[in-house]
Enzyme design. Sequence first.
Site, PDB file in Angstrom:
ATOM      1  N   CYS A   2      62.997 116.812 -37.879  1.00  0.00           N
ATOM      2  CA  CYS A   2      63.556 119.184 -38.341  1.00  0.00           C
ATOM      3  C   CYS A   2      62.423 119.972 -38.884  1.00  0.00           C
ATOM      4  O   CYS A   2      61.585 118.642 -40.019  1.00  0.00           O
ATOM      5  CB  CYS A   2      64.767 118.607 -39.348  1.00  0.00           C
ATOM      6  SG  CYS A   2      65.779 117.533 -38.559  1.00  0.00           S
ATOM      7  N   ARG A  27      57.118 118.064 -34.243  1.00  0.00           N
ATOM      8  CA  ARG A  27      56.605 116.945 -35.315  1.00  0.00           C
ATOM      9  C   ARG A  27      58.076 116.134 -34.467  1.00  0.00           C
ATOM     10  O   ARG A  27      58.738 115.278 -35.041  1.00  0.00           O
ATOM     11  CB  ARG A  27      57.859 117.605 -36.248  1.00  0.00           C
ATOM     12  CG  ARG A  27      56.751 118.607 -37.264  1.00  0.00           C
ATOM     13  CD  ARG A  27      57.399 119.033 -38.350  1.00  0.00           C
ATOM     14  NE  ARG A  27      58.316 118.400 -38.980  1.00  0.00           N
ATOM     15  CZ  ARG A  27      57.925 117.957 -40.104  1.00  0.00           C
ATOM     16  NH1 ARG A  27      56.948 118.241 -40.437  1.00  0.00           N
ATOM     17  NH2 ARG A  27      58.621 117.582 -40.963  1.00  0.00           N
ATOM     18  N   TRP A  73      65.969 117.364 -35.114  1.00  0.00           N
ATOM     19  CA  TRP A  73      66.051 116.137 -34.674  1.00  0.00           C
ATOM     20  C   TRP A  73      67.765 115.159 -35.125  1.00  0.00           C
ATOM     21  O   TRP A  73      67.771 115.408 -35.976  1.00  0.00           O
ATOM     22  CB  TRP A  73      65.413 115.342 -34.820  1.00  0.00           C
ATOM     23  CG  TRP A  73      64.399 114.500 -34.718  1.00  0.00           C
ATOM     24  CD1 TRP A  73      64.189 114.396 -33.052  1.00  0.00           C
ATOM     25  CD2 TRP A  73      64.970 113.034 -34.658  1.00  0.00           C
ATOM     26  NE1 TRP A  73      63.726 112.691 -33.339  1.00  0.00           N
ATOM     27  CE2 TRP A  73      64.479 111.888 -34.554  1.00  0.00           C
ATOM     28  CE3 TRP A  73      65.741 112.582 -36.045  1.00  0.00           C
ATOM     29  CZ2 TRP A  73      64.436 110.813 -34.048  1.00  0.00           C
ATOM     30  CZ3 TRP A  73      66.290 111.098 -35.804  1.00  0.00           C
ATOM     31  CH2 TRP A  73      65.294 110.373 -35.227  1.00  0.00           C
ATOM     32  N   ASN A  99      66.032 120.644 -43.341  1.00  0.00           N
ATOM     33  CA  ASN A  99      65.850 119.039 -43.179  1.00  0.00           C
ATOM     34  C   ASN A  99      66.305 118.347 -43.895  1.00  0.00           C
ATOM     35  O   ASN A  99      65.558 117.745 -45.276  1.00  0.00           O
ATOM     36  CB  ASN A  99      64.635 119.511 -43.297  1.00  0.00           C
ATOM     37  CG  ASN A  99      63.081 118.406 -42.789  1.00  0.00           C
ATOM     38  OD1 ASN A  99      63.865 117.417 -41.931  1.00  0.00           O
ATOM     39  ND2 ASN A  99      62.187 118.442 -42.727  1.00  0.00           N
ATOM     40  N   GLY A 100      66.560 117.041 -43.211  1.00  0.00           N
ATOM     41  CA  GLY A 100      66.703 116.107 -43.873  1.00  0.00           C
ATOM     42  C   GLY A 100      68.531 115.329 -43.651  1.00  0.00           C
ATOM     43  O   GLY A 100      69.232 115.613 -42.869  1.00  0.00           O
ATOM     44  N   GLU A 480      50.020  97.523 -31.619  1.00  0.00           N
ATOM     45  CA  GLU A 480      49.757  98.739 -31.139  1.00  0.00           C
ATOM     46  C   GLU A 480      49.736  98.986 -29.937  1.00  0.00           C
ATOM     47  O   GLU A 480      50.307  99.829 -29.866  1.00  0.00           O
ATOM     48  CB  GLU A 480      48.368  98.903 -31.791  1.00  0.00           C
ATOM     49  CG  GLU A 480      47.892 100.203 -31.998  1.00  0.00           C
ATOM     50  CD  GLU A 480      48.948 101.034 -32.305  1.00  0.00           C
ATOM     51  OE1 GLU A 480      49.808 101.467 -32.849  1.00  0.00           O
ATOM     52  OE2 GLU A 480      48.863 102.928 -32.634  1.00  0.00           O
ATOM     53  N   LYS A 484      52.186 101.895 -28.195  1.00  0.00           N
ATOM     54  CA  LYS A 484      51.989 102.721 -27.382  1.00  0.00           C
ATOM     55  C   LYS A 484      52.866 103.292 -26.042  1.00  0.00           C
ATOM     56  O   LYS A 484      52.643 104.137 -26.219  1.00  0.00           O
ATOM     57  CB  LYS A 484      50.423 103.327 -27.214  1.00  0.00           C
ATOM     58  CG  LYS A 484      49.272 103.255 -28.619  1.00  0.00           C
ATOM     59  CD  LYS A 484      50.200 104.793 -29.032  1.00  0.00           C
ATOM     60  CE  LYS A 484      50.867 104.769 -30.146  1.00  0.00           C
ATOM     61  NZ  LYS A 484      50.152 104.217 -31.519  1.00  0.00           N
ATOM     62  N   GLU A 487      56.144 104.117 -25.941  1.00  0.00           N
ATOM     63  CA  GLU A 487      55.982 105.550 -26.718  1.00  0.00           C
ATOM     64  C   GLU A 487      56.301 106.842 -25.998  1.00  0.00           C
ATOM     65  O   GLU A 487      56.860 106.895 -25.298  1.00  0.00           O
ATOM     66  CB  GLU A 487      55.524 105.718 -28.361  1.00  0.00           C
ATOM     67  CG  GLU A 487      55.445 105.149 -29.560  1.00  0.00           C
ATOM     68  CD  GLU A 487      54.688 106.015 -30.582  1.00  0.00           C
ATOM     69  OE1 GLU A 487      53.058 105.764 -29.992  1.00  0.00           O
ATOM     70  OE2 GLU A 487      55.184 106.366 -31.178  1.00  0.00           O
ATOM     71  N   HIS A 503      55.914  79.634 -27.148  1.00  0.00           N
ATOM     72  CA  HIS A 503      57.106  78.449 -28.325  1.00  0.00           C
ATOM     73  C   HIS A 503      57.869  80.107 -27.738  1.00  0.00           C
ATOM     74  O   HIS A 503      58.982  80.645 -28.494  1.00  0.00           O
ATOM     75  CB  HIS A 503      56.714  79.235 -29.350  1.00  0.00           C
ATOM     76  CG  HIS A 503      55.628  78.275 -30.134  1.00  0.00           C
ATOM     77  ND1 HIS A 503      55.406  77.151 -30.374  1.00  0.00           N
ATOM     78  CD2 HIS A 503      54.553  78.958 -30.435  1.00  0.00           C
ATOM     79  CE1 HIS A 503      54.934  76.719 -30.943  1.00  0.00           C
ATOM     80  NE2 HIS A 503      54.051  77.716 -31.074  1.00  0.00           N
ATOM     81  N   LYS A 602      57.193 113.624 -34.780  1.00  0.00           N
ATOM     82  CA  LYS A 602      56.001 112.913 -35.362  1.00  0.00           C
ATOM     83  C   LYS A 602      56.140 112.961 -37.138  1.00  0.00           C
ATOM     84  O   LYS A 602      55.880 111.815 -37.374  1.00  0.00           O
ATOM     85  CB  LYS A 602      54.959 113.928 -35.374  1.00  0.00           C
ATOM     86  CG  LYS A 602      53.858 114.216 -35.723  1.00  0.00           C
ATOM     87  CD  LYS A 602      52.844 112.738 -35.249  1.00  0.00           C
ATOM     88  CE  LYS A 602      51.377 113.092 -36.044  1.00  0.00           C
ATOM     89  NZ  LYS A 602      50.778 112.245 -34.886  1.00  0.00           N
TER      90      LYS A 602
HETATM   91  C1  F6R Z   1      53.533 105.419 -33.785  1.00  0.00           C
HETATM   92  C2  F6R Z   1      53.430 107.373 -34.649  1.00  0.00           C
HETATM   93  C3  F6R Z   1      54.675 106.256 -35.811  1.00  0.00           C
HETATM   94  C4  F6R Z   1      54.074 106.227 -36.793  1.00  0.00           C
HETATM   95  C5  F6R Z   1      55.024 105.785 -38.186  1.00  0.00           C
HETATM   96  C6  F6R Z   1      54.603 106.013 -39.593  1.00  0.00           C
HETATM   97  O1  F6R Z   1      52.926 106.338 -32.420  1.00  0.00           O
HETATM   98  O2  F6R Z   1      53.473 107.453 -34.961  1.00  0.00           O
HETATM   99  O3  F6R Z   1      55.462 104.884 -35.726  1.00  0.00           O
HETATM  100  O4  F6R Z   1      53.158 105.586 -36.600  1.00  0.00           O
HETATM  101  O5  F6R Z   1      56.226 106.759 -37.865  1.00  0.00           O
HETATM  102  O6  F6R Z   1      54.232 107.548 -39.578  1.00  0.00           O
HETATM  103  P1  F6R Z   1      52.957 107.821 -40.803  1.00  0.00           P
HETATM  104  O7  F6R Z   1      51.905 107.496 -40.691  1.00  0.00           O
HETATM  105  O8  F6R Z   1      52.849 109.308 -41.003  1.00  0.00           O
HETATM  106  O9  F6R Z   1      53.737 107.352 -41.885  1.00  0.00           O
END
Ligand code: F6R
Length: 607
Positions: A2, A27, A73, A99-100, A480, A484, A487, A503, A602
Site C-alpha cells: 500500500c 510498490r 495491496w 498502510n499496514g 536468485e 527472478k 517473479e 538427493h 516492491k
Molecule cells: C525479489 C524482490 C524481493 C525483495 C524482498 C526484500 O526480486 O524484490 O524478494 O528482495 O522483498 O526487499 P528489501 O531488499 O527491500 O528488504
Amino acid sequence: MCGIIGYCGPRPASEVLLSGLKRLEYRGYDSSGISIGTGGSLKVFKKEGKISALRNIVPADADGAWGIGHTRWATHGGVNDTNAHPHTDCSGKIAICHNGIIENYLGLKDRLTGEGHEFRTETDSEVIAHLVESFYSGDLEAAVKSTVSLLKGTYGILVMHTDHPDQIIGARNGSPMVLGLGDGEMFIASDVSAMIAHTRQVIYFEDGEVVRLDSKGYEVTDMRNRPVDKKVDNISWELEEMEKGAYPHYMLKEIHEQTESVHRAMSGRFDDDQATAVLGGLNMSERELLGVRRVVIIAAGTSYYAGQVVSYLLESLARIPSSTELASELRYRNPIVEEGTLYFAISQSGETLDTLMAIRELQRKGARVLGICNVVGSTIARESDGGVYIHSGPEIAVASTKAFTSQLTALYLFILKMARMRNMAWPEGQDFIDGLRSIPDLIGRILDGEERIRELAQKYHRVENFLFLGRGLNYPVALEGALKLKEVAYIHAEGYSAAEIKHGPIALINEHTPSLFIVPDDHLREKVLSNMKEIKARKGPVIALCSEGDTDAADIADDVLYVPRCPEEFSPFLMVVPLQLFAYHCALLLGRDVDQPRNLAKSVTVE
Ligand code: F6R
C-alpha cells in the site's frame, strides 16, 4: 505494498494525488482511491485496477484544496472498489487511508458495531474511520491519538475531516511516512517518490509520532502531546532517475544501470595505499572490528541471497564464521545474541517489515545491527546502528536487480576490510580492489551480449518447470535466478545446489524440464560438470552459464551462455546478470507485466 499520499495547498488536490499515486504504482497494488475536501464535504473516488481506471472516474471539476489518496495491496477483504481506500465514517465527514495491518480489528469492529456503527467494507482499516468518529469532539488530532492508542499492528494513517478544511493528521507505527515541505503547500506520503516532483525537503517520522499539517505548516507531537523537533533532510535523487527514459521497462533499465550502480557503490570507498576499504558509516573503530567473532546477516528475498554470497566469502577470505538468516524466521526464534557477533540487515527498500522487526528484536537483546540499504532515510537505515548506503538510485521495478549487485559491492568492501585486518596481505588486498574495480566493465560486456540471452529465452520461455543449479558462491545466485524467473515470468523454477539434486530433485528431470547450470571457473567446476552429465544422462536439457572458453561445459550442454573470466570470488556479480536478463526476456515473450508482476509488492510492509 500500500502507498499513501496527502496534500494541502493551492493546487487542485485531485491532480497532485493522482500523479503522486502514479509514482507509488511501483510498490505494487490492486486498487486505489482518493478523497478530496471541497465546499464543506468530502468526495471519495475508489476503483479496482490501475490508477488510470481511477483517473477515469474522477471528474475534471472534482478539485478540492486538500485530500488523501491510497494504493491498496489487499490483505483483509477481496480486491474490489468497495474495499479500496479511503474509508469513511458513518457521517461521511471523516476519511482515512491506512498502510499496514490492524491485528485487533475484529474486536474493535464488534465493539463499534455494538455502538451502532455501520461497516461497509471487509477491511481491517475501516475500524480507524469509525474509531476517529467515536472519539471526535472538535479536535481531530486528539481523536486520532485516542484511536491509535487502541490499535495493535502496523500503520501509517492519514485522516481528514470536513470540519477541518486544509488539515490532515498523520500517524505511524511500523509503516513508513514522510512529510514533504513545499512553499505554501505540504505533502505527506509513504515514500518520497510520491512528492519528488514537487519538493526536495522532507521530514521522516518515527513510530509513535503524530503530525498535524496544513498548507502553511506542520506540528509533530508524540502520543503524550509533547512537541517533537524534526530534522529536515534533502532528497538527492533526481526526478529523471525515476523515469524509464528510452527503456521499455524499469526492470531492463535497472539491469543495464548495473555498470554505473556497482561503480557508485564502491566509489570513494577504497584506501589504495593500505589496500583496504573505508567504511566510515559502520560507526566502528578498528579495535571494535577486530573484536568481531561472528557475522550474522538478516534479510528477505533477493537481499537474503546477496547475504548468503557474502557469508560464504567472509568465512573463506576473512576467516570469520558467518551465516545468513531469513529475518522473518530469526525474529520468532528467540535468537541468541552473543558478545562479539555483528549483525547486518540488508534491505533495498529499508522498509521490509520482517527485516525491521528482526532488527528490533536483536537490538532489544543488545545486538549491534548495521544496515545495508538503498533508500536514504528509510526506517531500517535510520534504526540501524550504522551501515553502508549502496547508492543504486531508485529501484522501481518490483523485481530487484541492481540492488543485488550493489549490496554485494558494499559487503565485499566490508569483507576486504575485515580480511585485511586479519589474514589478507597487502598484495592480495590490491588484487581484490582491482577485481572489484573491473566488475562494471565486465558487466558491460555481458550486457553487450543481450541478444544471445534473448534467443535463449525465445527457445525456453514456454517450459513449465526450470531448475537453476549452482555451487559454492553461486548456489545463492542459482536461487536468485530461479526467483527472478518465478517473479516476472511466472514460470515455476527451483533453485538448488548442483550437488543436492541427486538427493531428490533429479526425479523431476525429463526432456521437458531444462536445468541451467552456473559453471564458473572455480574449485568446484569439475564437480558441477559431473552434475551436468548426470542430468544429460536422464535426457534433461542443459544450459551452461560458464566462463568464456569453457569448452568442457559447452560440450556437455545443449546451450551455452558465456560470461567474461574473472577471479572466482567475483563470479556472482557476473553470473547473476544473464539470469536477470533471461527472466526479463521470458516475461516479455510471455506478455507479463514485467515491472509490476501480479500479487507482488516492491516494499513489503506487512508480515
Ligand atoms: C525479489 C524482490 C524481493 C525483495 C524482498 C526484500 O526480486 O524484490 O524478494 O528482495 O522483498 O526487499 P528489501 O531488499 O527491500 O528488504
